[in-house]
Scaffold this motif. Structure first.
Motif, PDB file in Angstrom:
ATOM      1  N   ILE A   1       0.831  -1.213   0.000  1.00 44.74           N
ATOM      2  CA  ILE A   1       0.000   0.000   0.000  1.00 44.74           C
ATOM      3  C   ILE A   1       0.862   1.258   0.000  1.00 44.74           C
ATOM      4  O   ILE A   1       0.596   2.208  -0.741  1.00 44.74           O
ATOM      5  N   THR A   2       1.905   1.283   0.846  1.00 43.12           N
ATOM      6  CA  THR A   2       2.756   2.478   0.891  1.00 43.12           C
ATOM      7  C   THR A   2       3.567   2.628  -0.381  1.00 43.12           C
ATOM      8  O   THR A   2       3.882   3.745  -0.796  1.00 43.12           O
ATOM      9  N   SER A   3       3.895   1.512  -1.039  1.00 40.54           N
ATOM     10  CA  SER A   3       4.656   1.592  -2.293  1.00 40.54           C
ATOM     11  C   SER A   3       3.842   2.231  -3.402  1.00 40.54           C
ATOM     12  O   SER A   3       4.391   2.857  -4.312  1.00 40.54           O
ATOM     13  N   GLU A   4       2.503   2.095  -3.334  1.00 40.78           N
ATOM     14  CA  GLU A   4       1.638   2.666  -4.375  1.00 40.78           C
ATOM     15  C   GLU A   4       1.784   4.174  -4.470  1.00 40.78           C
ATOM     16  O   GLU A   4       1.615   4.766  -5.530  1.00 40.78           O
ATOM     17  N   SER A   5       2.126   4.804  -3.346  1.00 37.37           N
ATOM     18  CA  SER A   5       2.216   6.277  -3.334  1.00 37.37           C
ATOM     19  C   SER A   5       3.624   6.774  -3.615  1.00 37.37           C
ATOM     20  O   SER A   5       3.849   7.980  -3.674  1.00 37.37           O
ATOM     21  N   GLN A   6       4.575   5.869  -3.783  1.00 37.09           N
ATOM     22  CA  GLN A   6       5.953   6.287  -3.966  1.00 37.09           C
ATOM     23  C   GLN A   6       6.216   6.664  -5.418  1.00 37.09           C
ATOM     24  O   GLN A   6       5.633   6.102  -6.341  1.00 37.09           O
ATOM     25  N   ALA A   7       7.140   7.614  -5.575  1.00 40.83           N
ATOM     26  CA  ALA A   7       7.461   8.102  -6.916  1.00 40.83           C
ATOM     27  C   ALA A   7       8.531   7.247  -7.590  1.00 40.83           C
ATOM     28  O   ALA A   7       8.731   7.354  -8.794  1.00 40.83           O
ATOM     29  N   VAL A   8       9.226   6.400  -6.831  1.00 40.97           N
ATOM     30  CA  VAL A   8      10.297   5.613  -7.443  1.00 40.97           C
ATOM     31  C   VAL A   8       9.706   4.632  -8.438  1.00 40.97           C
ATOM     32  O   VAL A   8       8.679   4.004  -8.186  1.00 40.97           O
ATOM     33  N   PRO A   9      10.339   4.473  -9.606  1.00 37.34           N
ATOM     34  CA  PRO A   9       9.759   3.628 -10.650  1.00 37.34           C
ATOM     35  C   PRO A   9       9.980   2.137 -10.430  1.00 37.34           C
ATOM     36  O   PRO A   9       9.266   1.321 -11.007  1.00 37.34           O
ATOM     37  N   THR A  10      10.973   1.759  -9.618  1.00 38.08           N
ATOM     38  CA  THR A  10      11.306   0.343  -9.435  1.00 38.08           C
ATOM     39  C   THR A  10      11.111  -0.065  -7.978  1.00 38.08           C
ATOM     40  O   THR A  10      11.710   0.535  -7.083  1.00 38.08           O
ATOM     41  N   LEU A  11      10.271  -1.064  -7.752  1.00 38.00           N
ATOM     42  CA  LEU A  11      10.013  -1.589  -6.418  1.00 38.00           C
ATOM     43  C   LEU A  11      10.455  -3.048  -6.383  1.00 38.00           C
ATOM     44  O   LEU A  11      10.103  -3.825  -7.277  1.00 38.00           O
ATOM     45  N   ILE A  12      11.204  -3.409  -5.353  1.00 40.82           N
ATOM     46  CA  ILE A  12      11.775  -4.752  -5.275  1.00 40.82           C
ATOM     47  C   ILE A  12      11.387  -5.381  -3.946  1.00 40.82           C
ATOM     48  O   ILE A  12      11.576  -4.784  -2.884  1.00 40.82           O
ATOM     49  N   PHE A  13      10.855  -6.596  -4.015  1.00 44.07           N
ATOM     50  CA  PHE A  13      10.440  -7.324  -2.817  1.00 44.07           C
ATOM     51  C   PHE A  13      11.236  -8.619  -2.734  1.00 44.07           C
ATOM     52  O   PHE A  13      11.191  -9.445  -3.652  1.00 44.07           O
ATOM     53  N   ASP A  14      11.971  -8.783  -1.642  1.00 43.40           N
ATOM     54  CA  ASP A  14      12.840  -9.948  -1.479  1.00 43.40           C
ATOM     55  C   ASP A  14      12.229 -10.927  -0.475  1.00 43.40           C
ATOM     56  O   ASP A  14      12.378 -10.790   0.737  1.00 43.40           O
ATOM     57  N   GLU A  15      11.486 -11.920  -1.006  1.00 44.36           N
ATOM     58  CA  GLU A  15      10.871 -12.962  -0.190  1.00 44.36           C
ATOM     59  C   GLU A  15      10.070 -12.396   0.983  1.00 44.36           C
ATOM     60  O   GLU A  15      10.082 -12.934   2.087  1.00 44.36           O
ATOM     61  N   VAL A  16       9.363 -11.288   0.718  1.00 45.92           N
ATOM     62  CA  VAL A  16       8.525 -10.708   1.770  1.00 45.92           C
ATOM     63  C   VAL A  16       7.237 -11.502   1.948  1.00 45.92           C
ATOM     64  O   VAL A  16       6.442 -11.197   2.836  1.00 45.92           O
ATOM     65  N   ASP A  17       7.035 -12.519   1.078  1.00 44.77           N
ATOM     66  CA  ASP A  17       5.811 -13.305   1.159  1.00 44.77           C
ATOM     67  C   ASP A  17       5.975 -14.562   2.009  1.00 44.77           C
ATOM     68  O   ASP A  17       5.145 -15.460   1.970  1.00 44.77           O
ATOM     69  N   SER A  18       7.061 -14.628   2.784  1.00 40.01           N
ATOM     70  CA  SER A  18       7.241 -15.785   3.653  1.00 40.01           C
ATOM     71  C   SER A  18       6.159 -15.807   4.725  1.00 40.01           C
ATOM     72  O   SER A  18       5.711 -14.760   5.194  1.00 40.01           O
ATOM     73  N   GLY A  19       5.721 -17.008   5.092  1.00 42.87           N
ATOM     74  CA  GLY A  19       4.693 -17.130   6.123  1.00 42.87           C
ATOM     75  C   GLY A  19       3.282 -17.102   5.591  1.00 42.87           C
ATOM     76  O   GLY A  19       2.328 -17.120   6.369  1.00 42.87           O
ATOM     77  N   ILE A  20       3.108 -17.049   4.278  1.00 43.67           N
ATOM     78  CA  ILE A  20       1.770 -17.080   3.697  1.00 43.67           C
ATOM     79  C   ILE A  20       1.723 -18.186   2.656  1.00 43.67           C
ATOM     80  O   ILE A  20       2.736 -18.774   2.292  1.00 43.67           O
ATOM     81  N   GLY A  21       0.562 -18.482   2.143  1.00 45.95           N
ATOM     82  CA  GLY A  21       0.426 -19.523   1.138  1.00 45.95           C
ATOM     83  C   GLY A  21      -1.007 -19.617   0.670  1.00 45.95           C
ATOM     84  O   GLY A  21      -1.877 -18.848   1.087  1.00 45.95           O
ATOM     85  N   GLY A  22      -1.268 -20.578  -0.239  1.00 47.65           N
ATOM     86  CA  GLY A  22      -2.617 -20.833  -0.714  1.00 47.65           C
ATOM     87  C   GLY A  22      -3.283 -19.630  -1.344  1.00 47.65           C
ATOM     88  O   GLY A  22      -2.689 -18.885  -2.125  1.00 47.65           O
ATOM     89  N   ARG A  23      -4.565 -19.449  -0.991  1.00 43.98           N
ATOM     90  CA  ARG A  23      -5.364 -18.361  -1.561  1.00 43.98           C
ATOM     91  C   ARG A  23      -4.761 -17.005  -1.253  1.00 43.98           C
ATOM     92  O   ARG A  23      -4.772 -16.099  -2.084  1.00 43.98           O
ATOM     93  N   VAL A  24      -4.204 -16.843  -0.051  1.00 41.59           N
ATOM     94  CA  VAL A  24      -3.603 -15.566   0.345  1.00 41.59           C
ATOM     95  C   VAL A  24      -2.418 -15.237  -0.553  1.00 41.59           C
ATOM     96  O   VAL A  24      -2.236 -14.093  -0.972  1.00 41.59           O
ATOM     97  N   ALA A  25      -1.622 -16.259  -0.873  1.00 42.23           N
ATOM     98  CA  ALA A  25      -0.467 -16.039  -1.744  1.00 42.23           C
ATOM     99  C   ALA A  25      -0.902 -15.560  -3.117  1.00 42.23           C
ATOM    100  O   ALA A  25      -0.275 -14.683  -3.725  1.00 42.23           O
ATOM    101  N   GLU A  26      -2.003 -16.124  -3.620  1.00 41.21           N
ATOM    102  CA  GLU A  26      -2.504 -15.703  -4.924  1.00 41.21           C
ATOM    103  C   GLU A  26      -2.958 -14.251  -4.878  1.00 41.21           C
ATOM    104  O   GLU A  26      -2.717 -13.470  -5.811  1.00 41.21           O
TER     105      GLU A  26
END
Length: 556
Positions: A444-469
Motif C-alpha cells: 500500500i505504501t509503495s503505491e504512493s511512492q514516486a520511485v519507478p522500481t520496487l523490489i520485494f525480497d521474499e517478503v511473502d514468507s509465512g503465507i500460502g494458498g489463496r492468500v499467496a494468490e
C-alpha cells in the motif's frame, strides 16, 4: 526504471547480463541457488556498504553496472545536474567496483562518485523491501518513519527535530544562567575590563608595522644625517666631487670623439652618469635638510611600542593577535551579557518553544490525516489476507511536552479477528499474521511512492494458498499502477510467481569443483515446469504441471 544489469565475478556469478522491462517480474529458484544475489548487487549499486566477501572466489574484484531509464519528470535528473553528474539524456549509468580487500569505487555516468551520492540518487530510482522488513515494523522508530515517508512529511519531521534542539538549547542556557549567575558575573567583569583595555589601546596591525618603521627611522636619525652628508660631500660638495670630475671626463671624451667616432657612445654614457649624479645630489640635499634629531618623537614611539608589547605579553598573544583577541572577548562579553539577562533568556526560550510547537502541530495534523487513510487501507487489505474482521489502526499517543520526533508517539495496533481487542502490533500478531500485515503495508505504501522500481525480497514468507494468490495479484496491480512502473519479486511461492508478467529462474551449477549461479528468462513452457517444481518438488507429475498451467491461467 531499471533497464539493464551487468554482474561480473560477484559471489557465485561469473558473468551475467540482464535486460529488464516494465511490469511485474518474478525471480524463482531452489533454496541456495542465489536468488538474492541480484538484489544484493542492486543494493551495492544503490549505495550499500561494500564488503570484500562479495568478490567471487579466486577473482580480484567484482564489477557491477546498472542502466536506468529516466522519465522526463524524474527528480533524479535535477539531482544529477546539481551534482555535475549528468550524462546522456534520459539515461543513467551506475557502476560499483569492489576489490577483494573490501575497497570500492563508485561511478555515476562514468564520473567518480561516493557511496553517499549513490544512496542519495538511489532514493529516486528504486525501493528495496527486504525479506525481514515486516520484523522492522515492530520498532517504534520504523513505524514512525513509515508513516512520515508515506505522508511526505520527512522534511517537516527533520525541521521539528531541529527546532526541538533549538528549544532545548535555549532552555539549557536559561537554567545554566540561573544556576551559575555569580560565576557568570565574575567572568563578565573580567571580560569587560579586558575589552576596555584593548579598546583603549586602539591597536591596528597596519599601524603596528608603520610604528616600527617610524621608530627605526627616529632611532637611527644621527646615522642617517651623517650618511647623507658624507654622500653629498662625495658627489657634489667635497674638494673633488665625483659629479664634476665625471663631467670633465665626458667633455674630454666628446672632444676625442671628433677623431674616433667609437668614443661618442661612451662619452654619452658618462655624460648621462654625470647628470644622474647631479640629480642624486639634489635629492640627497633635500633628504638631509628634512632630517632632524627628534628625541620627543622617538620617546613617544618607544612608549607606544612598550604599551603594545606589554599588552600582548599580559594576554599571552603576539602583538598581531591583539585585534582578534579583542573581537573574541567582545563576542563572549555580548553572550554573557545576554545570559545575565533572565528576561532575555526567557524570551528566547519562549520563542524557540513557540516555533517548535507550531511546526510540531503541523506535523501532527499531517500524521493524523495519513494515519486514518493508511489504517483504512490496511484494514481493507487484511480482509483478503485470511484475517476477515481484523482491524489495523495507526494510533497517535499524545506527548504534551513533545520530543525531537514530535508531539506524539506512533504505535501500530491490530486486532487479527473481531473477538480480539486492539493492541500493539508486536503483542498480538503471530508470525504469519505479521508477515501478511507487513506485506499489505509495504504494498500500500509503495503505491504512493514516486520511485519507478520496487523490489520485494521474499517478503511473502509465512503465507500460502489463496492468500499467496491475492498477494501476487496485488503485486501485479502495483506494477500496472503507473506508466513505466516496475515491480520485481524474489519469491518461493508458485501462486505469486504465476501472477508475474515474466519470470526468471536461478539455478546453481558445479563444474570442476567450481560453483556458479545462472539465470535464464523462462518462456511459457518453462514457466509451467518451474511453477510445477515449486508446487511439487523433485518429482513433477502431469497433475502438477496441469495445476501450474491452471495457476498461470489465473492471470487477468
Amino acid at each position: 526504471m531499471l533497464r539493464r544489469l551487468l554482474i561480473q565475478d560477484f559471489v557465485l556469478v561469473d558473468r551475467l547480463e540482464l535486460d529488464f522491462r516494465a511490469g511485474f517480474g518474478a525471480l524463482t529458484g531452489e533454496t541456495g541457488a542465489g536468488k538474492s544475489i541480484l538484489l544484493d548487487a542492486l543494493s551495492l549499486l544503490l549505495g550499500e556498504r561494500a564488503d570484500g566477501g562479495v568478490v567471487r572466489s579466486g577473482r580480484d574484484k567484482a564489477d557491477l553496472v546498472a542502466e536506468f531509464d529516466l522519465a522526463e519528470d524524474s527528480p533524479a535528473i535535477e539531482w544529477l545536474a546539481s551534482n555535475d553528474l549528468s550524462g546522456d539524456e534520459g539515461v543513467l549509468l551506475l557502476r560499483r567496483v569492489v576489490d577483494a580487500g573490501g575497497r570500492s569505487r563508485a561511478y555515476i555516468n562514468g564520473l567518480p562518485a561516493t557511496a553517499t551520492q549513490l544512496r542519495e540518487l538511489g532514493d529516486f530510482l528504486a525501493d528495496i523491501h527486504g525479506q525481514h522488513a515486516h520484523q522492522a515494523l515492530l520498532r517504534a522508530d520504523a513505524q514512525r518513519d513509515l508513516l512520515d515517508n508515506h505522508a511526505g512529511l520527512r522534511g517537516l519531521a527533520r525541521e521539528v527535530a531541529g527546532l526541538w534542539r533549538d528549544w532545548q538549547g535555549a532552555r539549557k542556557a536559561r537554567l545554566e544562567a540561573e544556576q551559575g549567575m555569580e560565576a557568570l558575573q565574575h567572568e563578565r567583569d573580567l571580560l569587560a575590563h579586558q575589552v576596555e583595555e584593548l579598546r583603549a589601546l586602539a591597536f591596528e596591525v597596519a599601524d603596528w608595522e608603520a610604528l616600527n618603521a617610524e621608530h627605526a627611522r627616529l632611532a637611527n636619525a644621527a646615522g642617517l644625517i651623517e650618511g647623507a652628508a658624507a654622500a653629498l660631500d662625495a658627489l657634489s660638495e667635497g674638494e673633488a666631487p665625483l659629479g664634476a670630475e665625471t663631467e670633465r671626463v665626458a667633455a674630454r671624451l666628446s672632444e676625442l670623439a671628433g677623431y674616433d667616432a667609437a668614443l661618442a657612445p661612451i662619452a654619452e654614457l658618462i655624460s648621462e652618469a654625470a647628470i644622474r649624479m647631479d640629480e642624486a645630489g639634489h635629492e640627497l640635499r633635500r633628504y638631509r635638510d628634512r632630517l632632524e634629531l627628534d628625541p620627543a618623537s622617538l620617546q613617544r614611539a618607544e612608549q607606544r611600542i612598550e604599551a603594545v608589547v606589554g599588552m600582548a605579553r599580559k594576554y599571552r598573544v603576539s602583538p598581531e593577535g591583539l585585534p582578534e583577541l579583542l573581537s573574541e572577548a567582545s563576542s563572549r562579553l555580548a553572550s554573557l551579557s545576554a545570559l545575565a539577562d533572565p528576561a532575555a533568556l526567557q524570551a528566547r526560550e519562549a520563542e524557540a518553544r513557540s516555533a517548535y510547537l507550531d511546526a510540531a502541530r503541523r506535523l501532527s495534523a499531517g500524521r493524523e490525516k495519513t494515519a486514518a487513510e493508511l489504517s483504512g487501507a490496511v484494514t481493507a487489505a487484511m480482509q483478503d489476507l485470511a484475517m476477515a474482521g481484523g482491524r489495523f489502526e495507526i494510533v497517535l499517543l499524545s506527548e504534551p511536552e513533545g520530543s525531537a520526533v514530535g508531539l506524539e508517539k506512533i504505535e501500530f495496533q491490530v486486532a487479527a479477528n473481531p473477538s480480539q481487542p486492539q493492541r500493539a502490533l508486536g503483542k498480538v500478531a503471530s508470525g504469519g499474521e505479521l508477515s501478511r500485515i507487513g506485506l499489505a503495508i509495504q504494498v500500500i505504501t509503495s503505491e504512493s511512492q514516486a520511485v519507478p522500481t520496487l523490489i520485494f525480497d521474499e517478503v511473502d514468507s509465512g503465507i500460502g494458498g489463496r492468500v499467496a494468490e491475492i498477494v501476487g495479484r496485488r503485486l501485479r496491480e502495483l506494477a500496472q499502477a503507473g506508466q513505466g512502473r516496475q515491480v520485481l519479486c524474489v519469491t518461493h511461492l508458485p501462486q505469486v510467481a504465476a501472477q508475474a508478467n515474466w519470470q526468471w529462474q536461478v539455478s546453481k551449477q558445479t563444474t570442476a569443483g567450481i560453483t556458479t549461479s545462472h539465470l535464464v528468462e523462462l518462456d511459457e513452457a518453462g514457466r509451467v515446469e518451474e511453477i510445477a517444481r515449486m508446487l511439487g518438488g523433485v518429482n513433477i507429475t502431469d497433475t502438477t504441471r496441469s495445476h501450474a498451467a491452471e495457476l498461470l491461467g489465473t492471470r487477468s
